[in-house]
Scaffold this motif. Sequence first.
Motif: not given
Length: 492
Positions: A409, A436, A433, A440
């Motif tokens: 993150e 994301s 992972n 993102d």
Amino acid sequence: MTTPASAFIGGQTYLNYINGEWSASVTGNTAASINPAQRSEVVGYVQSSSQEDLNNAVAAAKAAQKGWRKLSGAARGDFLYKAANALERRLDEVAETMTREMGKTLPEAKGETARGIAILRYYAGEGMRKIGDVIPSSDAEALMFTTRVPLGVVGVIAPWNFPVAIPIWKMAPALIYGNAVVLKPAQETAVTAAKIVECFAEAGLPAGVLNFVTGSGSVIGQGLAEHPDVNGITFTGSNAVGKRVGQAALARGAKYQLEMGGKNPILIAADADLDLAVEATISGGIRSTGQKCTATSRVLVESSVYEAFREKLVAKMQGLKVGHGLEAGTWLGPCANENQLETVLSYIQKGKEEGAELLFGGSRPEDPALAEGFYVQPTVFDKVTPQMAIAREEIFGPVLALIPVDSMEQAIELANDSEYGLSASIFTQNIGNILSFIQDMDAGLVRINSETAGVELQAPFGGMKQSSSHSREQGQAAIEFFTSIKTVFLKA
């Protein structure tokens, strides 16, 4: 039969190609293109052209485009197939010229030339694909459909780092969709570009459809952007120059496409295969002397595997051979020119001054045999913080900045903390992972368990944020830039 550019003045001076003829600039001036591996070697001399030369090229393109656009897509495609065949016959010659002119290794140069051939054949096939759709009309007695029309004259401003692939992936779609082209290559690789244009001439392209003018960016590049008869500009290069090109085109209402810089991150998760991650980091960041807009620059590694990754990386870097690109076994050639070398060395100095720890490299090679070239050692910095210049600014050289992170993150957050958004990659086996990262990461190209550099020719390519003008190159996405949609309403 068209005389090749290289046939003039002992094969050492290369001319402009305007309206189907090779001709010297009206200035009478030339500039030397030198070998960055051995600066005393002149690869060739190219024209230092003027606004008058550019005006002649644009006028030829404007006149030729009227007939070119009336050919069928299949007929235009035949010319691209012939150009591909001509380039294939000359692959070794073009690749060797590329290595001598900009420094990348011969295997890389051969691979790039082969890619140029494949791009030409791909877009030759585009001439047989659809260019519109039928749309239902509210009038039952009418037919409504869309078609696509060319922009007209397209200016191509190409960089030195991919002197075959980038000009071709701009010119090929421009041509297949019915535009005429004026190519302005980087002066550092204008000899290679002349050989590409020779292949189009050999293919019998009608006079004026493709024109080639060499010269300074301030005269020929900016001149293209400002020229009232140039309907579209496609540019690859630095952000500073790209913005000037875009502003000039916008001011007169021309269409523009900018592919610019990157500060590309690779994220290494705790569960990554570290050996593969190291290979990808080195290949993505150091190959081609780091002179790729998609090159890896920031290496964000989860803390629990940071030391292990760092040790493997440095050990692998020690085996890289720096040398002349034509020598067998060379892994890393020189920077393309002296200015680029000085830029890389200045960033290495900044890294030291800002407190980063130099782990490997960081200077010019000590080998006296390399003294005449623009060589720099592959370089790795440790203890890099996100605010350091080497973590924020594009270096365009073989310099890696290692940054530890506590989680993926945090890695994604730091990776996005950049004005650029071209490419990014992650090494992990964790599906969370991966998802994301895909969702993102603010980048036009995201790659999982693969290096940041590289894109397949049939896939759209371009960046987000300051990395591009938000258009896409390559693949079928290219039609969006090189054509305009025309809606047709037909009632008998």
